[in-house]
Design a protein around this motif. Structure first.
Motif, PDB file in Angstrom:
ATOM      1  N   TRP A   1       0.905  -1.233  -0.148  1.00 46.82           N
ATOM      2  CA  TRP A   1      -0.070   0.024   0.073  1.00 46.82           C
ATOM      3  C   TRP A   1       0.883   1.169   0.068  1.00 46.82           C
ATOM      4  CZ3 TRP A   1      -3.133  -2.386   4.481  1.00 46.82           C
ATOM      5  CH2 TRP A   1      -4.223  -3.374   3.927  1.00 46.82           C
ATOM      6  N   ASN A   2       2.047   1.113   0.546  1.00 48.85           N
ATOM      7  CA  ASN A   2       2.736   2.230   0.881  1.00 48.85           C
ATOM      8  C   ASN A   2       3.857   2.248  -0.376  1.00 48.85           C
ATOM      9  OD1 ASN A   2       2.287   3.827   3.063  1.00 48.85           O
ATOM     10  ND2 ASN A   2       1.893   1.860   3.897  1.00 48.85           N
ATOM     11  N   ARG A   3       3.749   1.397  -1.546  1.00 52.32           N
ATOM     12  CA  ARG A   3       4.774   1.420  -2.487  1.00 52.32           C
ATOM     13  C   ARG A   3       6.122   0.968  -2.447  1.00 52.32           C
ATOM     14  NH1 ARG A   3       0.874   5.127  -4.283  1.00 52.32           N
ATOM     15  NH2 ARG A   3      -0.191   4.547  -6.252  1.00 52.32           N
ATOM     16  N   ILE A   4       6.450   0.022  -1.304  1.00 55.92           N
ATOM     17  CA  ILE A   4       7.721  -0.282  -0.690  1.00 55.92           C
ATOM     18  C   ILE A   4       8.024  -1.579  -1.446  1.00 55.92           C
ATOM     19  CG2 ILE A   4       9.171  -0.963   1.028  1.00 55.92           C
ATOM     20  CD1 ILE A   4       7.379   1.180   2.845  1.00 55.92           C
TER      21      ILE A   4
ATOM     22  N   ASP B   1       3.695   3.650  11.971  1.00 53.92           N
ATOM     23  CA  ASP B   1       4.553   3.044  12.971  1.00 53.92           C
ATOM     24  C   ASP B   1       5.603   2.031  12.488  1.00 53.92           C
ATOM     25  OD1 ASP B   1       4.166   4.989  14.823  1.00 53.92           O
ATOM     26  OD2 ASP B   1       2.836   3.440  15.817  1.00 53.92           O
ATOM     27  N   LEU B   2       5.020   1.268  11.475  1.00 58.69           N
ATOM     28  CA  LEU B   2       5.671   0.156  10.555  1.00 58.69           C
ATOM     29  C   LEU B   2       6.658   0.791   9.795  1.00 58.69           C
ATOM     30  CD1 LEU B   2       6.541  -2.790  10.131  1.00 58.69           C
ATOM     31  CD2 LEU B   2       4.753  -2.731   8.367  1.00 58.69           C
ATOM     32  N   LEU B   3       6.453   1.773   9.026  1.00 58.88           N
ATOM     33  CA  LEU B   3       7.198   2.584   8.220  1.00 58.88           C
ATOM     34  C   LEU B   3       8.156   3.386   8.979  1.00 58.88           C
ATOM     35  CD1 LEU B   3       4.575   3.979   5.794  1.00 58.88           C
ATOM     36  CD2 LEU B   3       5.597   1.884   5.695  1.00 58.88           C
ATOM     37  N   ASP B   4       7.781   3.747  10.203  1.00 57.98           N
ATOM     38  CA  ASP B   4       9.065   4.244  10.874  1.00 57.98           C
ATOM     39  C   ASP B   4      10.257   3.377  11.529  1.00 57.98           C
ATOM     40  OD1 ASP B   4       7.729   6.914  10.787  1.00 57.98           O
ATOM     41  OD2 ASP B   4       6.878   6.741  12.704  1.00 57.98           O
ATOM     42  N   LEU B   5       9.594   2.119  11.862  1.00 62.62           N
ATOM     43  CA  LEU B   5      10.308   0.882  12.046  1.00 62.62           C
ATOM     44  C   LEU B   5      11.534   0.715  11.092  1.00 62.62           C
ATOM     45  CD1 LEU B   5      11.073  -1.044  14.133  1.00 62.62           C
ATOM     46  CD2 LEU B   5       9.389  -2.488  13.454  1.00 62.62           C
ATOM     47  N   ILE B   6      10.758   0.670   9.838  1.00 59.97           N
ATOM     48  CA  ILE B   6      11.691   0.283   8.587  1.00 59.97           C
ATOM     49  C   ILE B   6      12.712   1.561   8.432  1.00 59.97           C
ATOM     50  CG2 ILE B   6      11.729   0.084   6.119  1.00 59.97           C
ATOM     51  CD1 ILE B   6       8.979  -1.350   6.574  1.00 59.97           C
TER      52      ILE B   6
ATOM     53  N   GLN C   1      -5.439   3.229  24.110  1.00 58.21           N
ATOM     54  CA  GLN C   1      -4.702   4.291  24.857  1.00 58.21           C
ATOM     55  C   GLN C   1      -3.781   5.103  23.559  1.00 58.21           C
ATOM     56  OE1 GLN C   1      -2.473   1.472  26.901  1.00 58.21           O
ATOM     57  NE2 GLN C   1      -3.645   1.850  28.733  1.00 58.21           N
ATOM     58  N   ALA C   2      -3.573   4.477  22.461  1.00 50.39           N
ATOM     59  CA  ALA C   2      -2.791   4.961  21.379  1.00 50.39           C
ATOM     60  C   ALA C   2      -3.344   6.283  20.872  1.00 50.39           C
ATOM     61  CB  ALA C   2      -2.707   4.082  20.158  1.00 50.39           C
ATOM     62  N   ASP C   3      -2.400   7.138  20.881  1.00 51.80           N
ATOM     63  CA  ASP C   3      -2.439   8.479  20.148  1.00 51.80           C
ATOM     64  C   ASP C   3      -2.265   8.324  18.460  1.00 51.80           C
ATOM     65  OD1 ASP C   3      -2.447  10.979  19.042  1.00 51.80           O
ATOM     66  OD2 ASP C   3      -0.908  11.874  20.541  1.00 51.80           O
ATOM     67  N   PRO C   4      -3.343   8.373  17.744  1.00 47.27           N
ATOM     68  CA  PRO C   4      -2.967   8.284  16.285  1.00 47.27           C
ATOM     69  C   PRO C   4      -1.962   9.141  15.509  1.00 47.27           C
ATOM     70  CG  PRO C   4      -5.118   9.240  16.665  1.00 47.27           C
ATOM     71  CD  PRO C   4      -4.404   8.896  17.959  1.00 47.27           C
ATOM     72  N   GLY C   5      -1.655  10.128  16.186  1.00 47.72           N
ATOM     73  CA  GLY C   5      -0.545  11.079  15.620  1.00 47.72           C
ATOM     74  C   GLY C   5       0.780  10.926  16.235  1.00 47.72           C
ATOM     75  N   ARG C   6       0.943  10.020  17.193  1.00 49.59           N
ATOM     76  CA  ARG C   6       2.151   9.868  17.857  1.00 49.59           C
ATOM     77  C   ARG C   6       2.937   8.239  17.150  1.00 49.59           C
ATOM     78  NH1 ARG C   6       1.996   6.549  22.510  1.00 49.59           N
ATOM     79  NH2 ARG C   6       4.208   6.150  23.361  1.00 49.59           N
ATOM     80  N   SER C   7       3.856   8.311  16.798  1.00 57.15           N
ATOM     81  CA  SER C   7       4.831   7.329  16.407  1.00 57.15           C
ATOM     82  C   SER C   7       5.421   6.531  17.619  1.00 57.15           C
ATOM     83  CB  SER C   7       5.694   7.561  15.594  1.00 57.15           C
ATOM     84  OG  SER C   7       6.545   6.418  15.370  1.00 57.15           O
ATOM     85  N   VAL C   8       5.234   5.210  17.839  1.00 51.33           N
ATOM     86  CA  VAL C   8       5.764   4.416  18.823  1.00 51.33           C
ATOM     87  C   VAL C   8       7.188   4.508  18.571  1.00 51.33           C
ATOM     88  CG1 VAL C   8       5.783   2.191  17.689  1.00 51.33           C
ATOM     89  CG2 VAL C   8       5.506   2.402  19.921  1.00 51.33           C
ATOM     90  N   LEU C   9       7.788   4.648  17.561  1.00 51.38           N
ATOM     91  CA  LEU C   9       9.566   4.621  17.651  1.00 51.38           C
ATOM     92  C   LEU C   9       9.849   6.096  17.808  1.00 51.38           C
ATOM     93  CD1 LEU C   9       9.484   2.632  14.330  1.00 51.38           C
ATOM     94  CD2 LEU C   9      10.009   1.817  16.622  1.00 51.38           C
ATOM     95  N   ASN C  10       9.056   7.001  17.787  1.00 51.00           N
ATOM     96  CA  ASN C  10       9.647   8.494  18.077  1.00 51.00           C
ATOM     97  C   ASN C  10       9.450   9.017  19.411  1.00 51.00           C
ATOM     98  OD1 ASN C  10      10.766   8.496  15.528  1.00 51.00           O
ATOM     99  ND2 ASN C  10       8.718   9.220  14.707  1.00 51.00           N
ATOM    100  N   SER C  11       8.784   7.997  19.897  1.00 47.24           N
ATOM    101  CA  SER C  11       8.221   8.636  21.449  1.00 47.24           C
ATOM    102  C   SER C  11       9.350   8.549  22.480  1.00 47.24           C
ATOM    103  CB  SER C  11       7.030   7.810  22.188  1.00 47.24           C
ATOM    104  OG  SER C  11       7.618   6.506  21.942  1.00 47.24           O
TER     105      SER C  11
END
Length: 194
Positions: free
Chosen positions: A79-82, A157-162, A184-194
């Protein structure tokens, strides 16, 4: 002697008739020795190596089908053309999801199958594969299978992880406990950049 594999194969029969798993083990042994003990000078002769690869390709006319969880990760990437490959064959091993041009592997891990019971230590064959891939310049991201549903809701978040993995050498072990709960997840927050 460099031709020990040929002698062993002659003793146990024609290598053309060996099951795929035994051929794969021969390739894995040769790969492990070339990375782990190059001084041993113990390798499959080049002509036999090519024949083993050809036989494996003939026996495996259809690549293994990825599991549902693998397909879900694959769909996020698509979906993200990777560009990526599912069940990518390398050194006699099958990688769950690979970005070969980037030398990045995404491995979906079932803790009971890949780790020593009750620990975060990879089982022997998994650890050996890990070392071989890292020595060959690959980065491996280990994703627990129970986390896939999180990434379906938070593909960024998967794309950030990659993206993080592409800047890292070696292995990344994602821990499910590090992910926020779905409620509890904030849709604008990336788990990897927190």
């Amino acid at each position: 002697d460099n031709y020990i594999f040929e002698l062993v194969l002659k003793i146990i029969g024609q290598y053309e008739t060996l099951p795929e798993t035994q051929l794969r083990y021969l390739l894995q042994i040769q790969t492990a020795l070339s990375f782990e003990a190059p001084e041993a000078d113990f390798f499959i002769p080049r002509h036999l190596h090519r024949q083993l690869i050809e036989i494996l390709h003939k026996q495996r006319m259809v690549p293994p089908l990825p599991s549902g969880r693998h397909l879900e990760i694959s769909n996020i990437l698509a979906w993200n053309r990777i560009p990526h490959k599912n069940e990518y064959e390398l050194y006699g091993y099958s990688l769950d999801c690979a970005l070969p041009q980037k030398k990045l592997a995404l491995e979906l891990d079932n803790h009971n199958l890949h780790f020593v019971h009750g620990t975060e230590e990879l089982l022997g064959n998994c650890a050996l594969r890990e070392r071989i891939l890292i020595n060959a310049g690959w980065t491996i991201v280990h994703i627990p299978v129970e986390v896939v549903s999180y990434f379906l809701k938070h593909p960024r978040d998967l794309l950030d992880l990659i993206d993080q993995a592409l800047r890292t050498a070696g292995s990344i072990f994602l821990n499910a406990a590090d992910l926020p709960g779905q409620d509890q997840a904030d849709p604008g927050r990336s788990v990897l950049n927190s």
